[in-house]
Scaffold this motif. Structure first.
Motif, PDB file in Angstrom:
ATOM      1  N   LYS A  61      14.808  12.256  12.062  1.00 17.89           N
ATOM      2  CA  LYS A  61      16.113  12.292  12.899  1.00 17.89           C
ATOM      3  C   LYS A  61      16.909  11.262  12.504  1.00 17.89           C
ATOM      4  CE  LYS A  61      13.462  14.399  16.797  1.00 17.89           C
ATOM      5  NZ  LYS A  61      13.108  13.946  18.107  1.00 17.89           N
ATOM      6  N   LEU A  62      18.178  11.160  12.709  1.00 18.85           N
ATOM      7  CA  LEU A  62      18.963  10.320  12.306  1.00 18.85           C
ATOM      8  C   LEU A  62      18.809   8.728  12.356  1.00 18.85           C
ATOM      9  CD1 LEU A  62      21.621   9.848  10.781  1.00 18.85           C
ATOM     10  CD2 LEU A  62      23.006  10.052  12.977  1.00 18.85           C
ATOM     11  N   GLY A  63      18.273   8.443  13.664  1.00 20.03           N
ATOM     12  CA  GLY A  63      17.932   6.894  13.884  1.00 20.03           C
ATOM     13  C   GLY A  63      16.757   6.357  12.883  1.00 20.03           C
ATOM     14  N   PHE A  64      15.770   7.216  12.822  1.00 20.83           N
ATOM     15  CA  PHE A  64      14.762   6.772  12.016  1.00 20.83           C
ATOM     16  C   PHE A  64      15.168   6.891  10.381  1.00 20.83           C
ATOM     17  CE2 PHE A  64      12.708   8.307  16.007  1.00 20.83           C
ATOM     18  CZ  PHE A  64      11.554   7.260  15.955  1.00 20.83           C
ATOM     19  N   LYS A  65      15.762   8.204  10.152  1.00 24.56           N
ATOM     20  CA  LYS A  65      16.167   8.136   8.641  1.00 24.56           C
ATOM     21  C   LYS A  65      17.040   7.058   8.262  1.00 24.56           C
ATOM     22  CE  LYS A  65      18.688  11.457   5.708  1.00 24.56           C
ATOM     23  NZ  LYS A  65      19.493  12.703   5.751  1.00 24.56           N
ATOM     24  N   THR A  66      17.944   6.548   9.345  1.00 25.76           N
ATOM     25  CA  THR A  66      18.699   5.291   8.655  1.00 25.76           C
ATOM     26  C   THR A  66      17.903   4.224   8.512  1.00 25.76           C
ATOM     27  OG1 THR A  66      20.442   6.092   9.937  1.00 25.76           O
ATOM     28  CG2 THR A  66      20.551   3.653   9.352  1.00 25.76           C
ATOM     29  N   LEU A  67      16.783   3.784   9.443  1.00 26.45           N
ATOM     30  CA  LEU A  67      15.656   2.982   8.960  1.00 26.45           C
ATOM     31  C   LEU A  67      15.037   3.101   7.794  1.00 26.45           C
ATOM     32  CD1 LEU A  67      14.603   2.193  12.676  1.00 26.45           C
ATOM     33  CD2 LEU A  67      15.991   0.776  11.372  1.00 26.45           C
ATOM     34  N   MET A  68      14.325   4.290   7.704  1.00 24.58           N
ATOM     35  CA  MET A  68      13.443   4.375   6.353  1.00 24.58           C
ATOM     36  C   MET A  68      14.029   4.647   4.919  1.00 24.58           C
ATOM     37  SD  MET A  68      10.910   4.037   8.283  1.00 24.58           S
ATOM     38  CE  MET A  68      10.304   4.250   9.812  1.00 24.58           C
ATOM     39  N   SER A  69      15.541   4.770   5.278  1.00 29.12           N
ATOM     40  CA  SER A  69      16.233   5.151   3.753  1.00 29.12           C
ATOM     41  C   SER A  69      16.733   3.775   3.322  1.00 29.12           C
ATOM     42  CB  SER A  69      17.488   5.900   4.204  1.00 29.12           C
ATOM     43  OG  SER A  69      16.991   7.096   4.635  1.00 29.12           O
ATOM     44  N   ASN A  70      16.508   2.685   4.394  1.00 29.65           N
ATOM     45  CA  ASN A  70      16.975   1.401   3.910  1.00 29.65           C
ATOM     46  C   ASN A  70      16.012   0.289   4.237  1.00 29.65           C
ATOM     47  OD1 ASN A  70      20.087   1.689   3.553  1.00 29.65           O
ATOM     48  ND2 ASN A  70      19.735   2.843   5.296  1.00 29.65           N
ATOM     49  N   LEU A  71      14.614   0.744   3.859  1.00 28.68           N
ATOM     50  CA  LEU A  71      13.616  -0.471   3.973  1.00 28.68           C
ATOM     51  C   LEU A  71      13.906  -1.566   3.191  1.00 28.68           C
ATOM     52  CD1 LEU A  71      10.683   1.979   3.712  1.00 28.68           C
ATOM     53  CD2 LEU A  71      11.370   0.717   5.704  1.00 28.68           C
ATOM     54  N   TRP A  72      14.830  -1.721   2.186  1.00 28.91           N
ATOM     55  CA  TRP A  72      15.188  -2.773   1.641  1.00 28.91           C
ATOM     56  C   TRP A  72      15.764  -3.895   2.626  1.00 28.91           C
ATOM     57  CZ3 TRP A  72      20.369  -4.360   1.688  1.00 28.91           C
ATOM     58  CH2 TRP A  72      21.335  -3.352   2.225  1.00 28.91           C
ATOM     59  N   GLY A  95       0.771  -1.140  -0.009  1.00 27.07           N
ATOM     60  CA  GLY A  95      -0.169   0.011   0.084  1.00 27.07           C
ATOM     61  C   GLY A  95       0.910   1.343   0.085  1.00 27.07           C
ATOM     62  N   PRO A  96       0.365   2.342   0.398  1.00 31.09           N
ATOM     63  CA  PRO A  96       1.017   3.589   0.412  1.00 31.09           C
ATOM     64  C   PRO A  96       2.143   3.856   1.537  1.00 31.09           C
ATOM     65  CG  PRO A  96      -1.207   4.141   1.179  1.00 31.09           C
ATOM     66  CD  PRO A  96      -1.098   2.585   0.573  1.00 31.09           C
ATOM     67  N   GLU A  97       1.818   2.910   2.590  1.00 30.55           N
ATOM     68  CA  GLU A  97       2.639   3.294   3.844  1.00 30.55           C
ATOM     69  C   GLU A  97       4.212   2.984   3.542  1.00 30.55           C
ATOM     70  OE1 GLU A  97       1.958  -1.200   2.949  1.00 30.55           O
ATOM     71  OE2 GLU A  97       0.395   0.562   3.407  1.00 30.55           O
ATOM     72  N   ARG A  98       4.799   2.321   2.497  1.00 33.53           N
ATOM     73  CA  ARG A  98       6.242   2.403   1.995  1.00 33.53           C
ATOM     74  C   ARG A  98       6.605   3.678   1.584  1.00 33.53           C
ATOM     75  NH1 ARG A  98       9.742  -1.943   1.238  1.00 33.53           N
ATOM     76  NH2 ARG A  98      11.815  -1.217   0.213  1.00 33.53           N
ATOM     77  N   GLY A  99       5.814   4.158   0.527  1.00 39.94           N
ATOM     78  CA  GLY A  99       6.030   5.536  -0.078  1.00 39.94           C
ATOM     79  C   GLY A  99       5.955   6.635   1.136  1.00 39.94           C
ATOM     80  N   LEU A 100       5.052   6.583   2.222  1.00 42.39           N
ATOM     81  CA  LEU A 100       5.048   7.412   3.227  1.00 42.39           C
ATOM     82  C   LEU A 100       6.337   7.406   3.882  1.00 42.39           C
ATOM     83  CD1 LEU A 100       3.684   9.146   5.537  1.00 42.39           C
ATOM     84  CD2 LEU A 100       2.997   6.969   6.440  1.00 42.39           C
ATOM     85  N   PHE A 101       7.028   6.525   4.346  1.00 42.76           N
ATOM     86  CA  PHE A 101       8.049   6.594   5.150  1.00 42.76           C
ATOM     87  C   PHE A 101       9.420   6.831   4.393  1.00 42.76           C
ATOM     88  CE2 PHE A 101       5.568   3.513   7.741  1.00 42.76           C
ATOM     89  CZ  PHE A 101       5.564   4.576   8.947  1.00 42.76           C
ATOM     90  N   GLU A 102       9.563   6.163   3.016  1.00 45.81           N
ATOM     91  CA  GLU A 102      10.588   6.832   2.185  1.00 45.81           C
ATOM     92  C   GLU A 102      10.674   8.370   1.736  1.00 45.81           C
ATOM     93  OE1 GLU A 102      11.350   2.728  -0.236  1.00 45.81           O
ATOM     94  OE2 GLU A 102      10.078   4.022  -1.099  1.00 45.81           O
ATOM     95  N   GLN A 103       9.229   9.040   1.526  1.00 43.29           N
ATOM     96  CA  GLN A 103       9.330  10.416   1.607  1.00 43.29           C
ATOM     97  C   GLN A 103       9.675  11.202   2.622  1.00 43.29           C
ATOM     98  OE1 GLN A 103       6.363  11.805  -1.228  1.00 43.29           O
ATOM     99  NE2 GLN A 103       6.267   9.883  -2.372  1.00 43.29           N
ATOM    100  N   LEU A 104       9.279  10.469   3.872  1.00 44.58           N
ATOM    101  CA  LEU A 104       9.665  11.243   5.022  1.00 44.58           C
ATOM    102  C   LEU A 104      11.162  11.059   5.473  1.00 44.58           C
ATOM    103  CD1 LEU A 104       6.697  10.543   7.355  1.00 44.58           C
ATOM    104  CD2 LEU A 104       6.913  12.754   5.990  1.00 44.58           C
ATOM    105  N   ALA A 105      11.541  10.032   5.113  1.00 47.26           N
ATOM    106  CA  ALA A 105      12.891   9.517   5.344  1.00 47.26           C
ATOM    107  C   ALA A 105      14.116  10.804   5.382  1.00 47.26           C
ATOM    108  CB  ALA A 105      13.741   8.471   4.637  1.00 47.26           C
ATOM    109  N   PRO A 106      14.061  11.609   4.301  1.00 48.67           N
ATOM    110  CA  PRO A 106      15.154  12.651   4.265  1.00 48.67           C
ATOM    111  C   PRO A 106      14.788  13.817   5.237  1.00 48.67           C
ATOM    112  CG  PRO A 106      14.368  12.182   2.181  1.00 48.67           C
ATOM    113  CD  PRO A 106      13.449  11.540   3.173  1.00 48.67           C
ATOM    114  N   HIS A 107      13.837  13.894   5.995  1.00 49.94           N
ATOM    115  CA  HIS A 107      13.434  14.896   6.852  1.00 49.94           C
ATOM    116  C   HIS A 107      13.459  14.347   8.522  1.00 49.94           C
ATOM    117  CE1 HIS A 107      12.354  17.057   3.285  1.00 49.94           C
ATOM    118  NE2 HIS A 107      11.635  16.010   2.940  1.00 49.94           N
TER     119      HIS A 107
END
Length: 503
Positions: free
Chosen positions: A303-314, A289-301
């Motif tokens: 905090k570092l820990g969350f950014k690391t997770l969401m930038s590497n959902l693979w 669904g759209p949930e992956r797109g949600l976190f990938e588009q938020l990832a660059p913005h």
């Protein structure tokens, strides 16, 4: 051993470098927009008649209680108020208005270029009943306290109805003619499934062979402090909507006297089945669904820990899914939910219940079909004595596109960013249901967004006590719709909108 250790070390070093590089480089910076500013000559201010019109709209007690049961006289008064309060709209040769099912309103605004596919804006006139708790201000007085307008319907969703009307009235008074035709649909019974209003409008539009460039209805909002890892506002556009499936589970036995019970009772058999359902939730559908797109588009913005997770959902999708599953609000994003809402059995303390029934309500993720949900339930229960009957069902809505080529999504996104400054815009999944279920045949691009700014403490106000909106937020809603109407005239994915000179 040494060679194996070396290889493993090299593997983990490469993996670590990939994670770091993706974290630092993931995501594209969206193109800049020209912010909507109160100093602009085409800025619509929420003052004078603009503010008073909204307050008067809130004073009509357009309550809908259940299907076909709503306050008809206040609804009629509200409709007449709309017609009399916007002379430019209702007197314009560009505008055609129809009353549908006695109370709903359908407008067509004729554009100058008939080759362009029209779009549709939606909102609804009705509101939910008030509860018995004490409000800080009377729920239908529209009092202003400390910059907030209190009243049922302020955020669900008369601010959208009146915001659309104010934006259109302003454009027509300025002599502006849109290039692209568009429609406005105001249903009168959305809170009770829209079977009179939106359903009738949908049938009319279908009968005329209409297809829309995009449709936008109420939905997700601008939230601040709600999403973990994010600082500042996030505007979520609903690109899909969960379906629902209500099932009746029943077990029939012979019953009898409680002095001679068998090894199992109807209640025990059914209780065991329900325990299995609750202990074995529907599978995670993360990424479908759209949930992956949600976190990938938020990832660059983030905090570092969350950014690391969401930038590497693979790599981290299973971990993210597990964390999201801990909280009911985020768990609902990644799977079909299971809620046992009713249980009925027994007639007397010394009589074995011959029959036990339970109601299970699923909110269905767009990655699953209704049949798949039922099959999962049967597999988990694994007991032929438990009969499963479908009471009511609606498939989840298709996921509308939200990539860079999706004109509707990008037009809404740009309009949001112009008005809600610094907001990060991302796709989301609507947990509740809207009138869009009656319009699914009319467009493949259906979006759900309410121009409402909400902090965590505001969320219970939705359908709750002390519903309110700030005067500033209502002003933002009006200007959001103004920009949406302007940006929708672009032939392709919209370019930057310029202010007053265009008028």
């Amino acid at each position: 051993m040494g060679k194996t250790t070396l290889l493993l070390g090299g593997f983990f070093l490469i993996l670590f470098l990939i994670i770091i590089i993706r974290t630092l480089t993931f995501g594209d910076k969206p193109p800049g927009v020209i912010d909507c500013d109160p100093k602009d000559t085409d800025f619509i201010k929420a003052e004078g008649d603009v503010l008073e019109n909204f307050r008067k709209a809130l004073q009509f007690e357009t309550i809908a209680r259940k299907e076909h049961d709503f306050n008809r006289e206040p609804m009629l008064q509200y409709v007449e108020f709309i017609k009399s309060s916007y002379p430019a709209i209702h007197g314009s040769p560009l505008v055609t208005m129809e009353t549908v099912a006695n109370y709903s309103l359908l407008y067509r605004i004729e554009g100058s270029q008939s080759a362009l596919t029209p779009y549709l804006l939606m909102a609804h006139l009705d509101v939910v009943p008030i509860s018995h708790e004490t409000w800080e201000a009377p729920p239908f007085a529209a009092d202003i306290i400390n910059g907030f307008i209190y009243g049922r319907g302020t955020i669900d969703d008369k601010h959208m109805v009146m915001g659309i009307l104010e934006a259109l009235e302003y454009l027509l008074k300025k002599g502006h003619r849109p290039k692209r035709s568009f429609y406005i649909a105001f249903g009168h019974d959305e809170e009770v499934n829209g079977i009179e209003g939106a359903q009738s409008i949908g049938h009319i539009l279908e009968s005329r062979g209409l297809q829309f460039e995009y449709i936008v209805d109420e939905g997700l909002t601008v939230v601040d402090g709600v999403i973990n890892g994010m600082e500042g506002p996030v505007a979520l556009i609903g690109t899909s909507e969960k379906g629902y499936l209500t099932l009746e589970l029943s077990v029939q036995t012979q019953g009898g006297h409680s002095s001679m019970p068998g090894k199992e009772s109807s209640i025990g058999i059914l209780a065991n089945a329900i325990a299995r359902l609750e202990n074995s939730p529907q599978p995670s559908m993360f990424g479908t669904g759209p949930e992956r797109g949600l976190f990938e588009q938020l990832a660059p913005h983030m905090k570092l820990g969350f950014k690391t997770l969401m930038s590497n959902l693979w790599l981290f999708s299973p971990l993210v899914t597990m964390v999201l599953s801990w909280k009911p609000s985020s768990n609902a994003m990644v799977r079909t939910t299971t809620a046992v809402t009713e249980f009925h059995a027994g007639i007397k303390s010394n009589v074995l219940a011959p029959k036990a029934t339970a109601t299970v309500n699923h909110r269905v993720h767009p990655g699953q079909t209704l049949q798949q949900v039922i099959e999962h339930d049967r597999y988990v229960i694994n007991d032929p004595r438990v009969e499963i009957r479908t009471v009511k069902s609606v498939e989840a809505h298709p996921v509308s596109p939200y990539d860079t080529k999706a004109k509707g999504y990008q037009t809404i996104k740009k309009s949001i960013r112009q008005v809600f400054h610094k907001a990060v815009v991302a796709p989301g999944l609507m947990i509740g249901n809207t009138d869009t279920k009656h319009y699914l045949k009319l467009s493949k691009n259906i979006y759900r967004f309410s121009p409402t700014y909400m902090y965590p403490e505001d969320l219970p106000r939705f359908h709750g006590v002390n519903e309110r909106i700030s005067v500033k937020n209502y002003e933002q809603a009006i200007n959001y719709y103004y920009h949406l109407m302007k940006n929708s005239d672009d032939m392709g994915v919209p370019e930057q909108h310029q202010h007053s000179s265009e008028l």
